[in-house]
Design a protein around this motif. Structure first.
Motif, PDB file in Angstrom:
ATOM      1  N   SER A  59       5.922   6.463  -2.895  1.00 31.93           N
ATOM      2  CA  SER A  59       5.192   7.634  -3.561  1.00 31.93           C
ATOM      3  C   SER A  59       4.514   7.234  -4.786  1.00 31.93           C
ATOM      4  O   SER A  59       3.604   8.011  -5.361  1.00 31.93           O
ATOM      5  N   VAL A  60       5.034   6.213  -5.556  1.00 36.67           N
ATOM      6  CA  VAL A  60       4.338   5.815  -6.984  1.00 36.67           C
ATOM      7  C   VAL A  60       3.791   4.487  -6.912  1.00 36.67           C
ATOM      8  O   VAL A  60       3.746   3.757  -5.965  1.00 36.67           O
ATOM      9  N   THR A  61       2.830   4.407  -7.765  1.00 34.53           N
ATOM     10  CA  THR A  61       1.964   3.203  -7.715  1.00 34.53           C
ATOM     11  C   THR A  61       2.477   2.227  -9.169  1.00 34.53           C
ATOM     12  O   THR A  61       2.678   2.894 -10.050  1.00 34.53           O
ATOM     13  N   ASP A  93       0.919  -1.286  -0.084  1.00 36.61           N
ATOM     14  CA  ASP A  93       0.122   0.049  -0.166  1.00 36.61           C
ATOM     15  C   ASP A  93       0.787   1.201  -0.178  1.00 36.61           C
ATOM     16  O   ASP A  93       1.632   1.411   0.854  1.00 36.61           O
ATOM     17  N   SER A  94       0.877   2.066  -0.933  1.00 32.84           N
ATOM     18  CA  SER A  94       1.510   3.092  -1.122  1.00 32.84           C
ATOM     19  C   SER A  94       1.501   4.187  -0.212  1.00 32.84           C
ATOM     20  O   SER A  94       2.357   5.040   0.022  1.00 32.84           O
ATOM     21  N   VAL A 121       4.204  -4.664  -6.335  1.00 33.60           N
ATOM     22  CA  VAL A 121       3.196  -4.053  -6.867  1.00 33.60           C
ATOM     23  C   VAL A 121       2.617  -3.097  -5.829  1.00 33.60           C
ATOM     24  O   VAL A 121       2.378  -3.684  -4.657  1.00 33.60           O
ATOM     25  N   THR A 122       2.717  -1.804  -6.195  1.00 30.54           N
ATOM     26  CA  THR A 122       2.442  -0.816  -5.132  1.00 30.54           C
ATOM     27  C   THR A 122       0.781  -0.297  -5.478  1.00 30.54           C
ATOM     28  O   THR A 122       0.861   0.033  -6.535  1.00 30.54           O
ATOM     29  N   VAL A 123      -0.010  -0.071  -4.800  1.00 25.69           N
ATOM     30  CA  VAL A 123      -1.348   0.272  -4.976  1.00 25.69           C
ATOM     31  C   VAL A 123      -1.584   1.445  -4.116  1.00 25.69           C
ATOM     32  O   VAL A 123      -1.022   1.887  -3.104  1.00 25.69           O
TER      33      VAL A 123
END
Ligand SMILES: [Cu+2]
Length: 200
Positions: free
Chosen positions: A173-175, A131-132, A198-200
């Motif tokens: 800070s990026v997804t 989770d970003s 994977v960042t969401v």
């Protein structure tokens, strides 16, 4: 957010101390030039209050710096305590992630299992979902030889050493999908240890 606020406070303090330093240098230089005259020599060579000022001013400045550093460290620990904790164990030649009670085994995707668009030696069989909006505390170690957990897009590279746990705080800070690889030569299949996150 707490860490960013702490950094802003620390930067402001440093700027203020730099200005104070310049002012002190100018004052001392002026006093030294003035003391060159015989009439004022006694004022600057045997003045108790002036000696106290010269002693207490640097002491106060160093104390301010120490207090700020302690506040910063406490802020960082608070940030780490409130984030998700992920334990990473490097093995020849795969990664194991422990998140709460879940274990993730990350192997490189074999070439015969790849689909169109997959990145060779960068795609893993599974991906770590982050989770970003939250920070993640990583605790990294190895079960055999030294590996390195490296995620260039976030500027991170942490050694995984057997018998030792290195920690790092991950704030993205990026997804999207981030790729990395083991960055320490660890054996024959060193090139087959991708990191896929994977960042969401
Ligand atoms: Cu390696």
């Amino acid at each position: 957010m707490v860490l960013l606020h702490g950094l802003a406070v620390l930067y402001t303090t440093h700027v203020a101390l730099e200005v104070l330093n310049v002012a002190i240098v100018v004052f001392i230089a002026g006093a030294a030039m003035h003391s060159a005259t015989v009439s004022s020599r006694n004022l600057y060579t045997s003045n108790l209050y002036l000696e106290l000022v010269w002693l207490l001013t640097p002491t106060a400045m160093v104390t301010m710096l120490v207090v700020r550093v302690v506040v910063m460290q406490c802020s960082e620990e608070e940030l780490q305590l409130h984030g998700t904790q992920v334990h990473v164990v490097a093995n020849q030649w795969y990664w194991v992630y422990y998140v709460d009670a879940v274990s993730l085994f990350l192997y490189a995707v074999q070439e015969h299992d790849m689909h169109h668009g997959d990145l060779r030696l960068l795609c893993g069989m599974q991906s770590l979902l982050i989770d970003s909006s939250c920070s993640v505390l990583l605790a990294l170690t190895s079960s055999d030889v030294i590996h390195a957990w490296a995620l260039p897009s976030l500027g991170m590279k942490v050694d995984c050493v057997p018998g030792r746990a290195n920690t790092a705080t991950l704030v993205s800070s990026v997804t999207g999908t981030l790729y990395g690889q083991c960055s320490e030569v660890c054996g024959a299949l060193h090139g087959y240890m991708p990191l896929c996150m994977v960042t969401v």
